[in-house]
Motif scaffolding. Structure first.
Motif, PDB file in Angstrom:
ATOM      1  N   ARG A  49       3.963   1.483  -1.916  1.00  0.00           N
ATOM      2  CA  ARG A  49       3.537   0.131  -2.274  1.00  0.00           C
ATOM      3  C   ARG A  49       2.331  -0.273  -1.432  1.00  0.00           C
ATOM      4  O   ARG A  49       1.415  -0.942  -1.890  1.00  0.00           O
ATOM      5  N   ASN A  50       2.306   0.177  -0.183  1.00  0.00           N
ATOM      6  CA  ASN A  50       1.223  -0.214   0.722  1.00  0.00           C
ATOM      7  C   ASN A  50       0.104   0.825   0.822  1.00  0.00           C
ATOM      8  O   ASN A  50      -0.800   0.696   1.635  1.00  0.00           O
TER       9      ASN A  50
ATOM     10  N   SER B  20      -4.352  -5.360   7.207  1.00  0.00           N
ATOM     11  CA  SER B  20      -2.897  -5.504   7.201  1.00  0.00           C
ATOM     12  C   SER B  20      -2.265  -4.321   7.917  1.00  0.00           C
ATOM     13  O   SER B  20      -2.527  -3.168   7.574  1.00  0.00           O
ATOM     14  N   HIS B  21      -1.428  -4.638   8.876  1.00  0.00           N
ATOM     15  CA  HIS B  21      -0.727  -3.575   9.601  1.00  0.00           C
ATOM     16  C   HIS B  21       0.229  -2.806   8.703  1.00  0.00           C
ATOM     17  O   HIS B  21       0.714  -1.740   9.066  1.00  0.00           O
ATOM     18  N   GLU B  22       0.511  -3.362   7.539  1.00  0.00           N
ATOM     19  CA  GLU B  22       1.424  -2.702   6.603  1.00  0.00           C
ATOM     20  C   GLU B  22       0.754  -1.545   5.866  1.00  0.00           C
ATOM     21  O   GLU B  22       1.427  -0.724   5.266  1.00  0.00           O
ATOM     22  N   SER B  23      -0.578  -1.524   5.871  1.00  0.00           N
ATOM     23  CA  SER B  23      -1.312  -0.523   5.071  1.00  0.00           C
ATOM     24  C   SER B  23      -0.900   0.894   5.446  1.00  0.00           C
ATOM     25  O   SER B  23      -0.597   1.180   6.604  1.00  0.00           O
ATOM     26  N   THR B  24      -0.909   1.761   4.434  1.00  0.00           N
ATOM     27  CA  THR B  24      -0.600   3.173   4.699  1.00  0.00           C
ATOM     28  C   THR B  24      -1.662   4.060   4.061  1.00  0.00           C
ATOM     29  O   THR B  24      -2.424   3.619   3.200  1.00  0.00           O
TER      30      THR B  24
ATOM     31  N   LYS C 100       8.319   1.920  -0.035  1.00  0.00           N
ATOM     32  CA  LYS C 100       7.552   0.970   0.769  1.00  0.00           C
ATOM     33  C   LYS C 100       6.179   1.557   1.118  1.00  0.00           C
ATOM     34  O   LYS C 100       5.153   0.897   1.046  1.00  0.00           O
TER      35      LYS C 100
ATOM     36  N   GLU D 297       9.848   5.735   8.181  1.00  0.00           N
ATOM     37  CA  GLU D 297      10.059   4.340   8.556  1.00  0.00           C
ATOM     38  C   GLU D 297       8.831   3.749   9.238  1.00  0.00           C
ATOM     39  O   GLU D 297       8.489   2.619   8.983  1.00  0.00           O
ATOM     40  N   SER D 298       8.208   4.537  10.116  1.00  0.00           N
ATOM     41  CA  SER D 298       7.253   3.875  11.011  1.00  0.00           C
ATOM     42  C   SER D 298       5.806   4.370  10.938  1.00  0.00           C
ATOM     43  O   SER D 298       4.926   3.711  11.460  1.00  0.00           O
TER      44      SER D 298
ATOM     45  N   SER E 269       2.100   4.951   9.718  1.00  0.00           N
ATOM     46  CA  SER E 269       1.168   4.312   8.783  1.00  0.00           C
ATOM     47  C   SER E 269       0.330   5.350   8.064  1.00  0.00           C
ATOM     48  O   SER E 269      -0.130   5.127   6.948  1.00  0.00           O
TER      49      SER E 269
END
Ligand SMILES: [Zn+2]
Ligand SMILES: [Zn+2]
Length: 1074
Positions: free
Chosen positions: A444-445, A362-366, A441, A416-417, A419
């Motif tokens: 959460r990721n 998932s590109h959302e992962s951090t 956010k 914001e951007s 990861s």
């Protein structure tokens, strides 16, 4: 004392003298010159009147001679200036700094030797006795003209006045008129005074003379040969040798330094060392760690082609070592992982590959990567960025450093951007967690938190970090994320699994210690400096510093890239200075140019520059403190030399691990100091290699640290009883007592800590204010050398102090406590300074009293005042005090908490009867106590100083007979209290360690501590044993202890007076059990 062996010459004589010099006729005809001068390429011919126009004759010269002429002209000018100043002796360092200022480039010794070769009769370039340098003692103006300048120059008569008689100094000057006297004596001639016009004339004549000599050389060179090469070959004989520096004669080594990858093997080099004349059986232990082959492992589920391609392209990785594959597997299965392996075993891959994997899913992962220093975090951010750029499908992923240097504007964009952020615990604590609403956010990721160098987080710092992690886990859970994976790497430590669980508060931990990385063979030597006089050990051993630097020079000459680790900054600079002097003396400027010192305090730019030079292979040698211990990548090193046993085994192994990568062989050498701890390892080398590193210890019971973080956590999100799962059961009591509870039973921070409770919690201890150390040698261009903490400034930058930076000496001119700056001027003095100070640790108020089990005596806890006064300084050269200077400064006072145990009067009387030194007993007992306390790194004691205790005259400063321990700055009073809670048990453990120890005079298992600030020099095992018996109320068998024979000492210890207690203090009784 040889001064002024010639008769005074007047200026007419001088004219003749320089004339003689110019033509070379008289000098050459002198009876001594043929004896004194060695064979040269140019035998100057006689004859006057060969004066062509300079330009005309130099036009056709090879470029090399033109540039040599430029150098010659500048020092010709400088020398003429110097000789017009009577009281200045013209030593090479004086000339060099002036010439370098004119040329704006370093003056190399070999260039001077070449000029000397061209004008052998005209120039003096040699070591002479310091005594012979003594000029103009009787001059009424000595040292007085231009006071702001000359007192810093070598040759100031004050300095010579204290010089040792047999010391040599390097002199560069023109030979002046000898008035028919033979120049057998190397006595330095008094330079006569000249008018400005005469000086100009003199300079011109000497320039002409140089042109003539070069022309003769060119004409005399046989065709087919290169006059430059002829000159260079001949010049080697003119590099002066210092007759008193044995070091210099030891070992010339190859003239050209082999490339690092063409160097001889370590095995051959050790043989060379043994055959060299520096060898006196110093190697007392040698252990060979054989080369290890790589052991590879497969990941259980294949990674995507994109990731494997990226690894191949950006890292040349096609396979994983076994510890890497196991760690990657475990993380993919959702386990927490700790990897404890050797330095340089490819740990970053363990964080990076899973992150790529999560991002593919998932590109959302951090992810958060945490490093102990900003520099490390930046290196690692770049590494991950490169990997992402070559990973198809992930090229648009953003990663960023998020630390104190990140601008406010950039921070918003990063939140914001990005990861992956690269940060440290300070940022997490002060900036990220308190602003959790901006990070929801991201939290959460959040898939992975990687903490590098886990062994760094121990003691009080470790406790803070443990609570910061718990705060982070709690906030993630609040946004629905309970699946964060923690991964960490550390050096080899005793119990990595437990340390991981303590710090992160997690259970399902995979421990990986099976190191699959290949490594080259490594030789580990213990090097004990030889006795000065093998027949009489009482004369002591050769200086460990000169042994270490000599070994380093030996290795560097043979293309071995070395690092020399020193324990403290001051030693680091002194070693650099020694290398500078010796390499200059040997004429090895080529090597000196490639050696740098590196330590904390240097400006960020300087440090980065040195790191880059080291990494690119430009540097051949680095002299460093443990500031370089932590992972900063400085490329491949071949050898590590440790000057003295470092602070603990973990440090030793970390430092030794700095040398050698993969397929190359490497060398580690511990050069032992004469201190007890070093000599203990000389006697017991196996303990150095086989003993487990002391377990890392994190204290999660400290109510003070816990309370601090509860306020922070409650600010981030109100606390409830359910949060005991993060903070443990003692949380509720603290919350009820210290936090604010609302009607719904939520806890909020105490309002006195608002608006930001985290600003009241300093996780690295109190940050001291710093002083700027500024080089003002050139008033128009002041340069910031270093920023140093106040307590260091106090000891290192008082007026008159010699401050060493990159091995060069500066004299502290003035200090301003208002602007917090110290102004320094570059100097050539050959002494160092040491403050004359005393530090008192005084108990001033009793707040708690505790029973000592089975004893009528008590232990006390309360307020402790620390006072340091610097009342002067010593000028010291090679361990000899040259001068004692008095000075008045304000005392430096601080207040802390701690505890103490008074030595019973009966014990003091016993000491006196048996002629046992009470200072030795107290100091040894203090360290014996601390050796049994796991958090000893954060507790201080009053160390006894040899120079004070063993003074022969009666001391006016007498100290109470007391064991005293106190909290170091920034521990918020929590650690000494912890030791006090267990004072009886620790006292018994210390006593038993001494009683059962088989050593004779004390060792690392009983009374010797690597934390001692005074190198355990004042210590008595027997004394400590008697003292502890007394304190514990155990019988002392007087008959078993004979009166000490060499028991004469000055009394520095008096009976302690009871410290007043606050009202209502009751004695806390001893309770058995934990
Ligand atoms: Zn012992
Ligand atoms: Zn000590």
């Amino acid at each position: 004392m040889a001064k002024r062996k010639t008769t005074q010459v007047d200026s007419d004589d001088l004219d003749n003298a320089s004339d003689c010099g110019v033509t070379g006729s008289n000098v050459e005809a002198g009876p001594s010159s043929s004896k004194k001068q060695r064979g040269t390429a140019t035998n100057a011919k006689k004859g006057k009147g060969k004066k062509k126009a300079l330009n005309q004759s130099t036009d056709e010269w090879p470029e090399y001679f033109k540039s040599l002429f430029k150098i010659y002209k500048s020092f010709n000018t400088v020398l003429a200036f110097c000789s017009s100043r009577k009281h200045l002796a013209v030593t090479f360092p004086t000339v060099r700094s002036s010439v370098e200022a004119i040329l704006k480039q370093p003056l190399q010794l070999n260039k001077v030797a070449e000029i000397k070769t061209i004008l052998p009769d005209l120039l003096r370039f040699a070591y002479i006795l310091q005594d012979d340098l003594r000029v103009n003692d009787a001059s009424p103006e000595k040292g007085r003209a231009d006071p702001g300048f000359e007192r810093f120059m070598q040759g100031n008569s004050d300095e010579q006045g204290s010089a040792r008689e047999n010391e040599h100094v390097l002199v560069l000057d023109f030979v002046s008129h000898t008035a028919g006297k033979t120049s057998d004596s190397q006595a330095f001639q008094l330079p006569p005074a000249l008018t400005p016009a005469q000086v100009t004339k003199l300079i011109e004549r000497r320039n002409e003379r140089f042109v003539e000599a070069v022309n003769e050389l060119i004409n005399a060179t046989p065709s087919g040969e290169d006059p430059v090469q002829v000159l260079q070959a001949a010049a080697r004989d003119h590099v002066p040798i210092n007759p008193t520096a044995v070091d210099v004669l030891d070992e010339q080594g190859p003239q050209t330094i082999p490339n690092s990858n063409e160097r001889a093997s370590i095995e051959e080099l050790i043989e060379d060392i043994k055959l060299s004349n520096l060898y006196r059986d110093q190697i007392v232990d040698r252990r060979i760690f054989p080369a290890k082959e790589a052991r590879l492992g497969q990941v259980s589920q294949p990674l995507s082609d994109a990731i494997m391609d990226a690894l191949r392209q950006s890292r040349k990785i096609t396979e994983f070592y076994i510890h890497q594959s196991r760690a990657i597997d475990a993380i993919r299965q959702g386990k927490h992982v700790i990897v404890s392996t050797s330095t340089a075993s490819g740990k970053s891959v363990i964080y990076q590959v899973p992150v790529l994997n999560f991002l593919e899913e998932s590109h959302e992962s951090t992810a958060i990567f945490i490093y102990p220093t900003k520099a490390l975090a930046q290196d690692q951010r770049i590494a991950l960025e490169q990997l992402l750029w070559s990973c198809e499908g992930l090229t648009d992923i953003q990663v960023a450093n998020y630390d104190g240097d990140t601008s406010k504007d950039a921070r918003l964009g990063i939140r914001e951007s990005a990861s992956v952020i690269f940060t440290n615990f300070d940022m997490l604590h002060m900036s990220i967690l308190p602003h959790e609403e901006q990070w929801r956010k991201f939290f959460r990721n959040l898939k992975l938190v990687a903490v590098d160098e886990l062994h760094y987080y121990t003691g009080v710092f470790g406790s803070h970090v443990a609570y910061i992690i718990r705060r982070l886990r709690r906030l993630c859970a609040a946004v629905g994320n309970t699946k964060v994976t923690f991964v960490s790497c550390s050096a080899t430590i005793a119990n990595p699994g437990r340390h991981m669980r303590d710090i992160f508060g997690v259970e399902d931990v995979e421990v990986i210690t099976d190191d699959g990385a290949p490594s080259g063979r490594k030789d580990f030597l213990i090097w004990n400096p030889p006795f000065n006089d093998p027949l009489d050990p009482r004369n002591g051993r050769r200086s460990p510093m000169s042994e270490a630097t000599r070994l380093m020079r030996f290795l560097m000459k043979r293309g071995v890239r070395c690092i020399l680790f020193c324990k403290i900054r001051k030693i680091c600079e002194q070693a650099m200075k020694m290398l500078r002097t010796d390499l200059t003396g040997e004429g090895r400027i080529d090597i000196l140019d490639r050696v740098k010192a590196y330590r904390g305090g240097y400006s960020r730019e300087d440090r980065r520059k040195i790191e880059q030079d080291a990494f690119s292979g430009n540097l051949l040698g680095i002299v460093a403190t443990n500031a370089l211990e932590l992972g900063v990548d400085i490329g491949v090193l071949d050898a590590v030399i440790m000057l003295g046993y470092p602070f603990g085994l973990a440090s030793l192994r970390q430092q030794a691990g700095r040398a050698g990568r993969r397929s190359r062989d490497a060398l580690a050498v511990l050069v032992a100091e004469t201190f007890a701890l070093d000599q203990y390892y000389v006697q017991n080398p196996n303990e150095l290699h086989d003993r487990a590193i002391d377990e890392l210890f994190v204290d999660l019971d400290s109510k003070i640290i816990l309370e601090a973080h509860l306020h922070c956590a409650a600010f981030e999100m109100p606390l409830s009883a359910a949060d005991v799962s993060y903070f443990g059961p003692s949380m509720i009591d603290i919350c009820n007592a210290q936090l604010k509870k609302d009607e719904d039973n939520w806890y909020h921070p105490n309002p006195k800590f608002l608006p930001f409770p985290s600003q009241h919690v300093s996780i690295r201890g109190i940050q001291e204010e710093t002083y700027c150390v500024i080089d003002v040698t050139r008033m128009d261009r002041p340069k910031l050398l270093e920023e140093i903490e106040f307590h260091r400034a106090l000891f290192e930058t008082y007026e008159g102090a010699v401050f060493i930076h990159q091995g060069e000496s500066y004299l502290v001119n003035d200090v301003s406590h208002n602007s917090k700056t110290a102004n320094l001027i570059k100097t050539n003095v050959n002494w160092v300074t040491k403050p004359r100070e005393f530090s008192d640790v005084d108990a001033v108020q009793t707040r708690r009293i505790r029973e000592i089990k089975g004893s009528p005596h008590r232990a006390y806890y309360g307020q402790i005042d620390l006072k340091t006064i610097i009342f002067g300084y010593y000028k010291i050269r090679e361990g000899t005090i040259l001068d004692k200077v008095d000075m008045e400064t304000l005392p430096f006072e601080r207040t802390t908490t701690g505890f103490w145990i008074d030595v019973p009067r009966s014990v003091l009387e016993f000491f006196s009867a048996k002629r046992l030194n009470p200072a030795e007993a107290i100091h040894a007992a203090e360290h014996a106590f601390l050796n049994q306390f796991p958090l000893q790194a954060d507790v201080r004691t009053e160390c006894k100083v040899a120079i004070k205790e063993y003074k022969t005259e009666q001391s006016s400063r007498q100290r109470p007979a007391r064991l005293i321990f106190y909290d170091s700055a920034g521990t918020q009073g929590s650690i000494a209290a912890k030791a006090f809670d267990h004072v009886s048990d620790i006292l018994y453990a210390a006593f038993e360690a001494i009683e059962s120890c088989a050593c004779e005079d004390g060792c690392a298992k009983c009374i010797i501590s690597s934390y001692c600030k005074e190198n355990n020099e004042v210590a008595s095992k027997l004394g400590a044993q008697v003292l502890l018996r007394g304190v514990l109320g155990l019988p002392i068998d007087a008959d078993a202890i004979p009166e000490q024979e060499d028991g004469s000492f000055t009394v520095t210890i008096v009976e302690a007076q009871t410290v007043r207690a606050v009202e209502g203090v009751e004695v806390e009784l001893y309770i058995d059990g934990p």
